[in-house]
Design a protein around this motif. Structure first.
Motif, PDB file in Angstrom:
ATOM      1  N   ASN A 180     -35.578  20.440  -7.810  1.00  0.00           N
ATOM      2  CA  ASN A 180     -35.157  19.357  -6.909  1.00  0.00           C
ATOM      3  C   ASN A 180     -34.268  19.878  -5.780  1.00  0.00           C
ATOM      4  N   ASP A 181     -33.381  20.798  -6.098  1.00  0.00           N
ATOM      5  CA  ASP A 181     -32.507  21.371  -5.064  1.00  0.00           C
ATOM      6  C   ASP A 181     -33.331  22.105  -4.002  1.00  0.00           C
ATOM      7  N   ILE A 182     -34.337  22.854  -4.439  1.00  0.00           N
ATOM      8  CA  ILE A 182     -35.204  23.570  -3.495  1.00  0.00           C
ATOM      9  C   ILE A 182     -35.997  22.574  -2.652  1.00  0.00           C
ATOM     10  N   ASN A 183     -36.514  21.519  -3.281  1.00  0.00           N
ATOM     11  CA  ASN A 183     -37.274  20.505  -2.548  1.00  0.00           C
ATOM     12  C   ASN A 183     -36.414  19.828  -1.490  1.00  0.00           C
ATOM     13  N   LEU A 184     -35.171  19.528  -1.834  1.00  0.00           N
ATOM     14  CA  LEU A 184     -34.259  18.923  -0.859  1.00  0.00           C
ATOM     15  C   LEU A 184     -33.977  19.883   0.294  1.00  0.00           C
TER      16      LEU A 184
ATOM     17  N   GLU B  63     -35.351  19.891  16.236  1.00  0.00           N
ATOM     18  CA  GLU B  63     -34.981  20.781  17.335  1.00  0.00           C
ATOM     19  C   GLU B  63     -36.127  20.930  18.334  1.00  0.00           C
ATOM     20  N   ILE B  64     -37.331  21.138  17.825  1.00  0.00           N
ATOM     21  CA  ILE B  64     -38.494  21.258  18.704  1.00  0.00           C
ATOM     22  C   ILE B  64     -38.722  19.943  19.454  1.00  0.00           C
ATOM     23  N   ASN B  65     -38.654  18.820  18.747  1.00  0.00           N
ATOM     24  CA  ASN B  65     -38.858  17.521  19.385  1.00  0.00           C
ATOM     25  C   ASN B  65     -37.826  17.247  20.472  1.00  0.00           C
TER      26      ASN B  65
ATOM     27  N   LEU C 273     -37.294  21.559   7.120  1.00  0.00           N
ATOM     28  CA  LEU C 273     -38.420  21.056   7.911  1.00  0.00           C
ATOM     29  C   LEU C 273     -37.943  20.029   8.940  1.00  0.00           C
ATOM     30  N   SER C 274     -37.092  19.110   8.508  1.00  0.00           N
ATOM     31  CA  SER C 274     -36.593  18.057   9.402  1.00  0.00           C
ATOM     32  C   SER C 274     -35.773  18.629  10.548  1.00  0.00           C
TER      33      SER C 274
ATOM     34  N   LEU D 240     -48.204  24.298   5.261  1.00  0.00           N
ATOM     35  CA  LEU D 240     -48.035  22.879   5.604  1.00  0.00           C
ATOM     36  C   LEU D 240     -49.321  22.099   5.378  1.00  0.00           C
ATOM     37  N   ARG D 241     -50.448  22.707   5.678  1.00  0.00           N
ATOM     38  CA  ARG D 241     -51.741  22.055   5.415  1.00  0.00           C
ATOM     39  C   ARG D 241     -51.949  21.885   3.908  1.00  0.00           C
TER      40      ARG D 241
END
Length: 150
Positions: free
Chosen positions: A12-16, A28-30, A22-23, A142-143
């Motif tokens: 769960n820690d890795i998933n968070l 930053e790109i957006n 990713l966010s 990501l795919r």
């Protein structure tokens, strides 16, 4: 500040952490790409409609909505504003008075041709720290996460 970090278990820690990374990367790109788009008086959704029509050609509204992952309600306003600015035009579908497609006008084509090279530069700068191989690997991962790959 709490020095005792709360853990929800290793997975769960890795998933968070993954979600946060990713966010932040996408934000930053957006932020940088939207700055360029706003300089032309366009909203992100307007830019996406112009971009998809530029690269894919004439399309029906439902197909554009699907391509840019937008909602029908939002798309009505976006299209109305692009029509008002004369960036796009409506073309009726032969045999179906209720259906129509959209295409770029010369004015719309000119604006997207001016914006798009800067858009590419901004994206290139944002991902420049990754090697070509890392970019390909990230695309694959990501795919896979989206269920598009086994």
């Amino acid at each position: 500040m709490n020095k005792n970090r709360i853990s929800y278990g290793e997975e769960n820690d890795i998933n968070l952490k993954l979600l946060i990374s990713l966010s932040r990367g996408l934000s930053e790109i957006n932020r940088d790409t939207m700055r360029n788009i706003k300089e032309y008086g366009l909203t992100p959704s307007q830019f996406m409609v112009l971009e998809v029509l530029y690269h894919k050609g004439e399309m029906r509204v439902c197909d554009i909505t699907e391509k840019i992952l937008s909602t029908g309600g939002n798309m009505t306003v976006v299209i109305s504003n692009l029509l008002k600015e004369e960036y796009i035009e409506r073309k009726s579908t032969p045999g179906d008075r209720r259906s129509y497609s959209l295409s770029l006008t010369e004015k719309g084509e000119a604006v997207i041709e001016e914006i798009f090279p800067r858009h590419l530069e901004t994206i290139n700068e944002a991902v420049s720290k990754l090697s070509h191989e890392e970019k390909l690997e990230l695309i694959t991962l990501l795919r896979k996460m989206q269920g598009l790959l086994p």
